[in-house]
Design a protein around this motif. Sequence first.
Motif, PDB file in Angstrom:
ATOM      1  N   ASP A  76       0.730  -0.905   0.320  1.00  0.00           N
ATOM      2  CA  ASP A  76       0.035   0.107   0.066  1.00  0.00           C
ATOM      3  C   ASP A  76       0.829   1.692   0.281  1.00  0.00           C
ATOM      4  N   LYS A  77       2.337   1.134   0.368  1.00  0.00           N
ATOM      5  CA  LYS A  77       3.018   2.429   0.279  1.00  0.00           C
ATOM      6  C   LYS A  77       4.146   2.516  -0.796  1.00  0.00           C
ATOM      7  N   MET A  78       4.111   1.616  -2.032  1.00  0.00           N
ATOM      8  CA  MET A  78       4.762   1.808  -2.839  1.00  0.00           C
ATOM      9  C   MET A  78       5.060   2.824  -3.196  1.00  0.00           C
ATOM     10  N   PHE A  79       6.293   3.256  -3.735  1.00  0.00           N
ATOM     11  CA  PHE A  79       6.946   4.953  -4.225  1.00  0.00           C
ATOM     12  C   PHE A  79       6.035   5.906  -3.119  1.00  0.00           C
ATOM     13  N   LEU A  80       6.003   5.484  -2.097  1.00  0.00           N
ATOM     14  CA  LEU A  80       5.474   6.804  -0.885  1.00  0.00           C
ATOM     15  C   LEU A  80       4.340   7.195  -0.842  1.00  0.00           C
ATOM     16  N   ASN A  81       3.431   5.713  -1.407  1.00  0.00           N
ATOM     17  CA  ASN A  81       1.715   6.442  -2.221  1.00  0.00           C
ATOM     18  C   ASN A  81       1.025   6.975  -0.696  1.00  0.00           C
ATOM     19  N   GLY A  82      -0.179   7.941  -0.841  1.00  0.00           N
ATOM     20  CA  GLY A  82      -0.289   8.043   0.236  1.00  0.00           C
ATOM     21  C   GLY A  82       0.751   9.103   1.262  1.00  0.00           C
ATOM     22  N   VAL A  83       1.821   9.411   2.219  1.00  0.00           N
ATOM     23  CA  VAL A  83       2.412  10.291   2.199  1.00  0.00           C
ATOM     24  C   VAL A  83       2.827  11.109   2.149  1.00  0.00           C
ATOM     25  N   THR A  84       2.549  12.092   2.934  1.00  0.00           N
ATOM     26  CA  THR A  84       2.849  13.709   2.329  1.00  0.00           C
ATOM     27  C   THR A  84       3.479  13.786   3.636  1.00  0.00           C
ATOM     28  N   ALA A  85       3.859  15.081   3.427  1.00  0.00           N
ATOM     29  CA  ALA A  85       4.710  16.217   4.387  1.00  0.00           C
ATOM     30  C   ALA A  85       4.138  16.567   5.641  1.00  0.00           C
ATOM     31  N   ASP A  86       2.284  16.044   5.727  1.00  0.00           N
ATOM     32  CA  ASP A  86       2.347  16.625   6.914  1.00  0.00           C
ATOM     33  C   ASP A  86       1.311  15.020   7.507  1.00  0.00           C
ATOM     34  N   SER A  87       2.387  14.078   7.038  1.00  0.00           N
ATOM     35  CA  SER A  87       1.996  11.811   7.969  1.00  0.00           C
ATOM     36  C   SER A  87       2.710  11.773   8.329  1.00  0.00           C
ATOM     37  N   LEU A  88       2.396  11.201   9.783  1.00  0.00           N
ATOM     38  CA  LEU A  88       3.332  11.006  11.463  1.00  0.00           C
ATOM     39  C   LEU A  88       3.672   9.775  11.360  1.00  0.00           C
ATOM     40  N   SER A  89       4.691   9.851  11.547  1.00  0.00           N
ATOM     41  CA  SER A  89       5.633   8.027  12.140  1.00  0.00           C
ATOM     42  C   SER A  89       5.540   8.092  13.560  1.00  0.00           C
ATOM     43  N   GLY A  90       4.853   8.093  14.185  1.00  0.00           N
ATOM     44  CA  GLY A  90       4.834   8.222  15.725  1.00  0.00           C
ATOM     45  C   GLY A  90       4.941   9.988  16.271  1.00  0.00           C
ATOM     46  N   THR A  91       5.852  10.500  16.805  1.00  0.00           N
ATOM     47  CA  THR A  91       6.195  12.273  16.789  1.00  0.00           C
ATOM     48  C   THR A  91       7.084  12.464  16.358  1.00  0.00           C
ATOM     49  N   LEU A  92       7.428  11.503  14.409  1.00  0.00           N
ATOM     50  CA  LEU A  92       8.077  11.907  13.287  1.00  0.00           C
ATOM     51  C   LEU A  92       7.226  12.399  12.190  1.00  0.00           C
ATOM     52  N   PRO A  93       7.699  13.078  11.243  1.00  0.00           N
ATOM     53  CA  PRO A  93       7.515  12.666   9.996  1.00  0.00           C
ATOM     54  C   PRO A  93       7.830  11.922   9.548  1.00  0.00           C
ATOM     55  N   GLU A  94       6.361  11.342   8.530  1.00  0.00           N
ATOM     56  CA  GLU A  94       6.987   9.019   8.578  1.00  0.00           C
ATOM     57  C   GLU A  94       7.498   9.323   6.896  1.00  0.00           C
TER      58      GLU A  94
END
Length: 393
Positions: A76-94
């Motif tokens: 689902d995240k091939m080529f960072l699909n759906g990941v933007t500058a505002d997406s978070l992973s914990g307290t970090l930008p994803e």
Amino acid sequence: MNGADTAWIIVATALVLFMTLPGLALFYGGLVRARNVLSVFMHCYAIACLMSVLWLAFGYTIAFGSGTSGLWGGLDKMFLNGVTADSLSGTLPEVLFFAFQMTFAIITPALIVGAYVERVGFGFVLVFSGLWMLFCYAPVVHWIWGGGFLADGGIFGETGVRDFAGGIVVHETAGLAALIIAFFLGPRKNRTIPPHNPGYVMIGAAMLWVGWFGFNGGSQLAADGGAAMALTVTHLSAATASLSWALWEKIKYGKASLVGLVTGTIAGLASITPASGFVGPVEALIIGAVAGVLCQEMVNLIRNRMQIDDTLDVFAVHGVGGIFGTIMIAVFGAGAWAAQLGALVIVGIFTVVVTIVLVKVSAAITSLRVDLESETNGLDLSVHGERAYDMNS
């Protein structure tokens, strides 16, 4: 998002990339003959480039995708699909978490370079490294760090395997793969020529030492006391292993060498890696002291008794160091014996099987080994058309 955490992981990401480029390249490059140094640089640099693209395309989603399978993360995240500058992973930008993990995906196959230098085909390096990262490294990342079946809540119960920064994920997998490739590749025609530039080796090891602060300290994924402790115990283990390696060398051979001293540094760093988030300074001293002797004896076992030409001792230093550190987590009571040993066995078997298959597949696509004339003349000139040193200029 936490600004302090983000700032620290940006720095840690740069430090981990610095480990491969230029640290590992110089460390490995100094250990080979002068006619092969550029080929080592080429392998490390090209792997860094290729792994970056493949991590974006497929590696990240296999390791950290949102799939519910305990075996892989899905696509689902091939080529960072759906990941933007505002997406978070914990307290970090994803996207920052992606970049930090990308540097791990770069250095892990780059570590394997040390097993096949001076005789391997360049095409094989690229084909094998790419396939191995996707089909061996990325799934193991998911199993342990991506919520897979070896993590908390998996087959070992509520408390899964403890591997803070990659004793299993990075060092066991790379070490075993290196040993297998060295076995299939066969020994160099001349194994007795010493390192052409011990100065490069020391400089490269020093860069690895500095970069390892990002490797282990960054794995806390936060700017806090845990990161500071991981950084501190990493340094202490490296320093102690350097001294114990040199002392053991002096006892056995009558002289302590620079190459031995700095190889001990790497043994101490690899050994503390899985435990760096779970132990204190005294435990780090113990791990480092043992690692310097243990890894040196494994070098002798593999090189002289087993007669496997793992050229730059990838398995003896990285593989054995990572396995040893993983076991020491249980010894010091920070992890369950069943989980630590079980994960080592499961990942070890998986790595061996997948690596054997990928060696066969890659060798069917491109030549595994260069011809005798190319090996004799050196890979720099015969494969890449360049010389590192022109004495007439």
